[in-house]
Structure formats: C-alpha cells, structure tokens
Design a protein around this motif. Sequence first.
Motif, short mmCIF file in Angstrom:
data_model
loop_
_atom_site.label_atom_id
_atom_site.label_comp_id
_atom_site.label_asym_id
_atom_site.label_seq_id
_atom_site.Cartn_x
_atom_site.Cartn_y
_atom_site.Cartn_z
N UNK A 91 -8.10 -12.52 7.40
CA UNK A 91 -6.83 -12.97 7.97
C UNK A 91 -6.94 -13.08 9.49
N UNK A 92 -6.25 -14.06 10.05
CA UNK A 92 -6.29 -14.25 11.50
C UNK A 92 -5.67 -13.08 12.23
N UNK A 93 -4.75 -12.43 11.59
CA UNK A 93 -4.04 -11.34 12.24
C UNK A 93 -4.16 -10.07 11.41
N UNK A 94 -4.57 -9.00 12.04
CA UNK A 94 -4.69 -7.73 11.33
C UNK A 94 -3.35 -7.25 10.81
N UNK A 95 -2.27 -7.63 11.48
CA UNK A 95 -0.93 -7.24 11.01
C UNK A 95 -0.64 -7.80 9.63
N UNK A 96 -1.14 -9.00 9.34
CA UNK A 96 -0.94 -9.59 8.02
C UNK A 96 -1.57 -8.69 6.95
N UNK A 97 -2.77 -8.22 7.22
CA UNK A 97 -3.44 -7.33 6.28
C UNK A 97 -2.65 -6.03 6.10
N UNK A 98 -2.17 -5.48 7.19
CA UNK A 98 -1.41 -4.24 7.13
C UNK A 98 -0.13 -4.44 6.31
N UNK A 99 0.58 -5.53 6.57
CA UNK A 99 1.82 -5.80 5.84
C UNK A 99 1.53 -6.00 4.36
N UNK A 100 0.47 -6.72 4.04
CA UNK A 100 0.13 -6.97 2.65
C UNK A 100 -0.34 -5.71 1.93
N UNK A 101 -0.75 -4.70 2.66
CA UNK A 101 -1.11 -3.41 2.06
C UNK A 101 0.10 -2.47 1.97
N UNK A 102 0.95 -2.50 2.96
CA UNK A 102 2.06 -1.55 3.02
C UNK A 102 3.18 -1.92 2.05
N UNK A 103 3.53 -3.19 1.97
CA UNK A 103 4.66 -3.59 1.13
C UNK A 103 4.48 -3.18 -0.33
N UNK A 104 3.34 -3.50 -0.98
CA UNK A 104 3.20 -3.05 -2.38
C UNK A 104 3.20 -1.53 -2.52
N UNK A 105 2.65 -0.82 -1.55
CA UNK A 105 2.65 0.63 -1.61
C UNK A 105 4.05 1.20 -1.54
N UNK A 106 4.85 0.68 -0.63
CA UNK A 106 6.23 1.15 -0.48
C UNK A 106 7.04 0.83 -1.73
N UNK A 107 6.87 -0.37 -2.26
CA UNK A 107 7.59 -0.75 -3.48
C UNK A 107 7.18 0.15 -4.65
N UNK A 108 5.89 0.38 -4.81
CA UNK A 108 5.41 1.24 -5.89
C UNK A 108 5.92 2.66 -5.78
N UNK A 109 5.93 3.20 -4.57
CA UNK A 109 6.43 4.55 -4.37
C UNK A 109 7.94 4.62 -4.64
N UNK A 110 8.67 3.59 -4.23
CA UNK A 110 10.11 3.58 -4.47
C UNK A 110 10.41 3.52 -5.97
N UNK A 111 9.66 2.70 -6.69
CA UNK A 111 9.86 2.60 -8.14
C UNK A 111 9.51 3.92 -8.81
N UNK A 112 8.41 4.53 -8.41
CA UNK A 112 8.01 5.81 -9.00
C UNK A 112 9.05 6.89 -8.71
N UNK A 113 9.58 6.90 -7.50
CA UNK A 113 10.60 7.89 -7.15
C UNK A 113 11.87 7.67 -7.96
N UNK A 114 12.26 6.40 -8.12
CA UNK A 114 13.44 6.08 -8.92
C UNK A 114 13.29 6.48 -10.37
N UNK A 115 12.12 6.22 -10.93
CA UNK A 115 11.86 6.61 -12.32
C UNK A 115 11.87 8.13 -12.45
#
Length: 67
Positions: free
Chosen positions: A29-53
Amino acid sequence: MLLAVLAAWVVAAVLTVVGWSVAGGERQPDDLWLLVVLLVIPGVIGLAVARGIGRWTASRRRDRAGS
C-alpha cells in the motif's frame, strides 16, 4: 471466546504484516495508514461481536438460573 478472537486477530495481523513486507514493490500500500486501518477495523469488529455474544450468553445463563 474473547481471547480466541483476539488470538486469531493477532495471528492474522502478523501474517498480513509479514506478507506485506515480503511482497514488496507494487503490492505494498502507498500509505502505511491504509494497512493499519485494514488491520484494526476487522479486529475491533471481531472483538465487539465476541463481547456482545459473551454478554448475551451471560444474560441467558442468569435468566435460566433465575427461573
């Protein structure tokens, strides 16, 4: 369950970073931030779903114990 989701996300993040660094050239990726965002978003979503369950399961157990 929360720990299992967190562990799976960490493994996926490490594999992604290793793949990203090994790929080199055009696949990076041209921007390291893109990589960070693409790693963080699924992690946050997964943790939120696991916490909700987990909360939902705990409330069902409390309801069953109370009846």
